[in-house]
Enzyme design. Structure first.
Site, PDB file in Angstrom:
ATOM      1  NE  ARG A   1      20.931 -37.782   0.830  1.00 57.52           N
ATOM      2  CZ  ARG A   1      19.866 -37.032   0.592  1.00 57.52           C
ATOM      3  NH1 ARG A   1      19.732 -36.458  -0.598  1.00 57.52           N
ATOM      4  NH2 ARG A   1      18.927 -36.864   1.517  1.00 57.52           N
TER       5      ARG A   1
ATOM      6  CE  LYS B   1      18.500 -42.053   2.737  1.00 54.02           C
ATOM      7  NZ  LYS B   1      18.953 -41.739   4.108  1.00 54.02           N
TER       8      LYS B   1
ATOM      9  CG  HIS C   1      27.045 -38.181   4.607  1.00 55.82           C
ATOM     10  ND1 HIS C   1      26.562 -38.055   3.312  1.00 55.82           N
ATOM     11  CD2 HIS C   1      25.949 -38.128   5.411  1.00 55.82           C
ATOM     12  CE1 HIS C   1      25.252 -37.940   3.340  1.00 55.82           C
ATOM     13  NE2 HIS C   1      24.849 -37.968   4.590  1.00 55.82           N
TER      14      HIS C   1
ATOM     15  NE  ARG D   1      22.820 -34.976   2.975  1.00 57.30           N
ATOM     16  CZ  ARG D   1      21.744 -34.366   2.496  1.00 57.30           C
ATOM     17  NH1 ARG D   1      21.876 -33.405   1.600  1.00 57.30           N
ATOM     18  NH2 ARG D   1      20.531 -34.705   2.910  1.00 57.30           N
TER      19      ARG D   1
ATOM     20  CG  HIS E   1      16.853 -33.722   5.573  1.00 52.46           C
ATOM     21  ND1 HIS E   1      17.334 -32.849   6.535  1.00 52.46           N
ATOM     22  CD2 HIS E   1      17.937 -34.414   5.140  1.00 52.46           C
ATOM     23  CE1 HIS E   1      18.640 -33.010   6.665  1.00 52.46           C
ATOM     24  NE2 HIS E   1      19.025 -33.954   5.827  1.00 52.46           N
TER      25      HIS E   1
ATOM     26  CE1 TYR F   1      23.431 -32.421  10.004  1.00 50.80           C
ATOM     27  CE2 TYR F   1      21.110 -32.693   9.460  1.00 50.80           C
ATOM     28  CZ  TYR F   1      22.434 -33.035   9.272  1.00 50.80           C
ATOM     29  OH  TYR F   1      22.763 -34.001   8.348  1.00 50.80           O
TER      30      TYR F   1
END
Length: 296
Positions: free
Chosen positions: A150, A175, A241, A244, A267, A276
């Site tokens: 990120r 994150k 973004h 990514r 994730h 995705y």
């Protein structure tokens, strides 16, 4: 606006630094819009549900913001009014009458670059005539394209986090404050080695440096540079973004299992990774164009 007390409240609730910044930014955006619309200083206790619906309408019809962006802003102001009512700064909560609308699957799909678009993007990066900028910018974008970092993770990367011999990256500011180790493929390793030589010895702990060569690159600086390249490609609806997102999609296209993609991307839940495997807007347009009688 009670910005400082709101930030303190968010900190006490355990919200991350980036979430705090996003929420505070949204409150300021709303305040500017309300003042421009009413001609009065912003007073949250005077804001009505009708005002908020008008603001949302402007974001949709005038600013043409994506539904996901609008929903994030709605979530931010709902949190803001939770703070205001809890602290006694507002007698009513107008956001009770504002709903976060479920976006269509088309808008929920991340916007990634196709392989030809990625190649053209990298071509633009490599056309920079200044060798120092070229090697730094290439390392910067490859961290997102080849390792899925990120923007905040790229900016926070320190030189001590980069192990060129082992081909690993320590991501300390993932994150939710999560720590993980990212891997370098040959393309990224090559870009990082070239930048390491160009970067040389410096007193700054930061891996990526600003153009002054002493300070850490900023998120705003990264956004600006990547936005410039995307605009040159005519990809106005894409963002930094998207690089990514492209990393994740490339792994899916290469036949990698969802669990592997999720771990590499950092994730927390597999449902995030499932996005995705959903057709993108580009995929859907390509499908309907394929049955058209008019071939342009």
């Amino acid at each position: 606006m009670y910005i400082q007390p709101f930030q303190t409240w968010l900190q006490e609730k355990g919200r991350g630094a980036l979430t705090q910044q996003e929420y505070l930014r949204t409150v300021r955006v709303l305040a500017r819009w309300w003042e421009a619309s009413t001609g009065k200083p912003f007073d949250p206790d005077q804001v009505t549900a009708r005002d908020l619906h008008d603001w949302i309408s402007q974001m949709k019809t005038v600013e043409h913001l994506a539904p996901s962006t609008i929903n994030k802003r709605i979530a931010a102001i709902k949190t803001y009014w939770s703070f205001l009512t809890e602290a006694g700064h507002s007698t009513l909560n107008p956001t009770d009458l504002v709903r976060i609308r479920r976006a269509s699957s088309l808008w929920q799909t991340p916007r990634w670059l196709t392989r030809p678009q990625q190649a053209r993007f990298l071509h633009l990066v490599r056309k920079e005539t200044n060798p120092w900028k070229r090697t730094r910018n290439l390392a910067m974008v490859q961290l997102m394209l080849q390792a899925g970092l990120r923007i905040s993770e790229v900016v926070d990367l320190d030189a001590e986090d980069v192990d060129l011999e082992r081909g690993t990256l320590v991501v300390r500011s993932g994150k939710g404050g999560k720590y993980r180790v990212a891997l370098m493929n040959p393309d990224l390793k090559r870009a990082m080695e070239e930048w390491g030589k160009m970067r040389g010895e410096t007193d700054s702990p930061a891996w990526l440096l600003s153009e002054r060569g002493k300070e850490r690159m900023t998120r705003q600086g990264m956004h600006y540079l990547i936005r410039k390249f995307l605009d040159q490609l005519g990809l106005a609806d894409y963002s930094a973004h998207s690089l990514r997102h492209s990393f994740c999609r490339n792994l899916i296209d290469a036949g990698q299992p969802l669990q592997v993609v999720a771990q590499l991307a950092g994730h927390e839940i597999l449902e995030t990774t499932r996005r995705y495997i959903t057709p993108s807007e580009h995929d859907l347009r390509k499908a309907v164009d394929s049955i058209s009688e008019s071939k342009e």
